[in-house]
Design a protein around this motif. Structure first.
Motif, PDB file in Angstrom:
ATOM      1  N   LYS A 218      14.639 -16.123   8.313  1.00 43.26           N
ATOM      2  CA  LYS A 218      14.395 -17.543   8.599  1.00 43.26           C
ATOM      3  C   LYS A 218      14.526 -17.855  10.081  1.00 43.26           C
ATOM      4  CE  LYS A 218      13.871 -21.891   7.134  1.00 43.26           C
ATOM      5  NZ  LYS A 218      14.220 -22.691   8.302  1.00 43.26           N
ATOM      6  N   HIS A 223       9.226 -15.643   8.038  1.00 40.37           N
ATOM      7  CA  HIS A 223       8.687 -16.229   6.810  1.00 40.37           C
ATOM      8  C   HIS A 223       7.335 -16.915   7.040  1.00 40.37           C
ATOM      9  CE1 HIS A 223      10.684 -19.529   8.863  1.00 40.37           C
ATOM     10  NE2 HIS A 223      10.058 -20.382   8.083  1.00 40.37           N
ATOM     11  N   GLU A 224       7.058 -17.301   8.267  1.00 39.72           N
ATOM     12  CA  GLU A 224       5.804 -17.996   8.561  1.00 39.72           C
ATOM     13  C   GLU A 224       4.595 -17.081   8.387  1.00 39.72           C
ATOM     14  OE1 GLU A 224       6.208 -19.617  12.474  1.00 39.72           O
ATOM     15  OE2 GLU A 224       8.057 -20.710  11.979  1.00 39.72           O
ATOM     16  N   GLU A 284      15.671 -22.336   1.209  1.00 37.81           N
ATOM     17  CA  GLU A 284      14.745 -22.819   2.231  1.00 37.81           C
ATOM     18  C   GLU A 284      13.498 -21.941   2.309  1.00 37.81           C
ATOM     19  OE1 GLU A 284      16.950 -23.032   5.848  1.00 37.81           O
ATOM     20  OE2 GLU A 284      18.180 -24.743   5.185  1.00 37.81           O
ATOM     21  N   LEU A 285      13.674 -20.638   2.111  1.00 34.58           N
ATOM     22  CA  LEU A 285      12.523 -19.731   2.126  1.00 34.58           C
ATOM     23  C   LEU A 285      11.589 -20.023   0.952  1.00 34.58           C
ATOM     24  CD1 LEU A 285      14.278 -16.361   3.086  1.00 34.58           C
ATOM     25  CD2 LEU A 285      12.787 -17.749   4.542  1.00 34.58           C
ATOM     26  N   ASP A 287      11.398 -22.969  -0.564  1.00 37.46           N
ATOM     27  CA  ASP A 287      10.805 -24.279  -0.269  1.00 37.46           C
ATOM     28  C   ASP A 287       9.681 -24.159   0.760  1.00 37.46           C
ATOM     29  OD1 ASP A 287      12.607 -25.410  -2.009  1.00 37.46           O
ATOM     30  OD2 ASP A 287      13.995 -26.086  -0.437  1.00 37.46           O
ATOM     31  N   ALA A 288       9.772 -23.132   1.622  1.00 39.07           N
ATOM     32  CA  ALA A 288       8.737 -22.917   2.642  1.00 39.07           C
ATOM     33  C   ALA A 288       7.499 -22.241   2.071  1.00 39.07           C
ATOM     34  CB  ALA A 288       9.299 -22.075   3.783  1.00 39.07           C
TER      35      ALA A 288
END
Length: 336
Positions: A218, A223-224, A284-285, A287-288
Motif C-alpha cells: 500500500k 496496488h495501483e 484498504e487494498l 476497497d481499492a
C-alpha cells in the motif's frame, strides 16, 4: 571500549541514561539515516522516533537527517555505504544483509513462521542477538530489529488460489538466492529487482507481480498496478537497524547507549503502528479494488511441501545448529 554485547548487558541491568543525561558529555555529530521506505510507512515512523530520541537524549548534539525512499541507494548499495561510512545509520532487511552474513538467511526459509509472535520471539531472543554480533566483522554494528511483516503476493494476471496458479507468473523478488529458489519451487518465474525499480516494472507490465507485506504494498503504491492479492505469509522479514563500526568505536559509552535506546524506542512504536496498520491496510487494498484470496489448510500444506527442498538445501549453508535453535524457539511459542 564497550562492545555491543556489554552494552546490551548494561541496558538490561537497568542503568538508564535518563538519570545521567544531564551530566553526560556528547559531541556534536551530524549523521545520515537511510531507509528504503516512504515516510508514511511504519519504518519511516520508527526512523523519525529514532531521530527524536537521539536528539532529545543528547540535548540536540546528535543531528540526524532522514533519507527515505532509498534516496541514498538500494539495499545492497546502502549496506556498502554504511560499511564505508558514507551512511551512518541504515535500515536494511535481513534478506539484504544475508549476502554478507549467510546466517541471516534463516529468516528467508519459506513458511518458517506461523505468527508475528514467533518472529518477534526469534529476533528478540538468543538467535537474534547472536546474529547481530556477526555484523561486527563486516564493519557494521547491529542495534536492534524492526520488521517488514509477513510477505504476500500480488499480481495483475489472475487469482492465486492453488499451487498451480503460480505457474509462469513473473514475480519480482528480493535480490536473494533463497527467495529466487522459493518462487521457482512454487512454479513462478522470479525476477530479482531492487525495490526502487519495482513500481515502474509493475506499471509497464515488465513483471506480473511482486511479493511484500500488505503495508509495503500500500505505502509503495504497488496496488495501483495490481488486481489480485493472495495471503501467502511465505516469509516474515525482519529489518536490521545498523551503524558503521568505525563510528561506533568512536562513541563514548553514553553515546552508544543513546543509539541503543533510540533503536529500542523505534522498535516499540514500529511494532505498535505496523501491526495496527496491517489490519487496516488489508481492507484498504480490497476497497481499492484488489481481489483478496487465502489458501485453506490443505492448499497451504501443498505450498509448504513444494518448498521443503529449498529449506533442506539451505540448512547446511545457514548452519544446522542455528536452524535447530530457531525451530526450538518457535516451538516454545507454539506450545504456550
Amino acid at each position: 571500549m564497550m562492545t555491543l554485547k556489554k552494552l546490551t548487558a548494561f541496558v538490561i541491568l537497568g542503568l538508564s541514561l535518563t538519570g545521567g543525561a544531564a551530566h553526560a558529555e556528547f559531541k556534536e555529530r551530524s549523521m545520515k539515516l537511510s531507509h528504503p521506505m516512504s515516510k508514511s510507512d511504519p519504518i519511516g515512523t520508527a526512523a523519525n522516533k529514532f531521530i527524536e530520541v537521539a536528539n532529545e537524549k543528547t540535548q540536540g548534539k546528535f543531528k540526524i537527517k532522514e533519507y527515505s525512499d532509498a534516496q541514498l541507494g538500494n539495499e545492497i548499495q546502502s549496506i556498502s555505504s554504511t560499511q564505508g561510512g558514507v551512511i551512518d545509520i541504515a535500515v536494511v532487511s535481513t534478506a539484504g544483509i544475508g549476502g554478507i552474513v549467510k546466517e541471516f538467511g534463516i529468516f528467508d526459509l519459506p513458511f518458517l513462521f506461523n505468527s508475528i509472535e514467533e518472529g518477534d520471539a526469534l529476533v528478540d531472543g538468543d538467535v537474534g542477538k547472536e546474529l547481530l554480533q556477526k555484523l561486527e566483522s563486516k564493519n557494521l554494528v547491529g542495534l536492534c530489529y524492526w520488521d517488514y511483516g509477513f510477505r504476500q503476493v500480488t499480481n495483475s494476471k489472475h487469482p492465486i488460489k492453488k499451487l498451480e496458479d503460480f505457474q509462469g507468473l513473473k514475480i519480482r523478488t528480493l535480490q536473494n538466492r533463497l527467495y529466487i529458489d522459493t518462487f521457482k519451487a512454487l512454479g513462478a518465474n522470479p525476477l530479482p529487482l531492487p525495490y526502487p525499480e519495482t513500481f515502474t516494472a509493475l506499471e509497464s507490465k515488465a513483471i506480473d507481480g511482486q511479493e511484500s507485506s500488505y503495508v509495503v504494498t500500500k505505502t509503495s503504491g504497488f496496488h495501483e498496478a495490481q488486481k489480485y492479492v493472495t495471503e501467502t505469509n511465505h516469509v516474515y522479514l525482519p529489518a536490521i537497524v545498523m551503524t558503521n563500526k568505525r563510528l561506533w568505536d568512536r562513541f563514548s559509552d553514553e553515546e552508544k547507549q543513546v543509539f541503543y535506546e533510540a533503536c529500542q524506542e523505534g522498535q516499540a512504536i514500529h511494532r505498535e503502528v505496523s501491526r495496527d496498520m496491517s489490519k487496516k491496510v488489508e481492507q484498504e487494498l480490497v476497497d481499492a479494488g484488489l481481489q483478496l484470496d487465502r489458501f485453506d489448510d490443505a492448499e497451504k500444506q501443498r505450498l509448504i511441501e513444494a518448498t521443503a527442498s529449498v529449506t533442506e538445501k539451505y540448512k547446511e549453508e545457514i548452519g544446522k545448529e542455528l536452524v535447530e535453535k530457531a525451530y526450538s524457539t518457535i516451538e516454545k511459542i507454539r506450545n504456550q
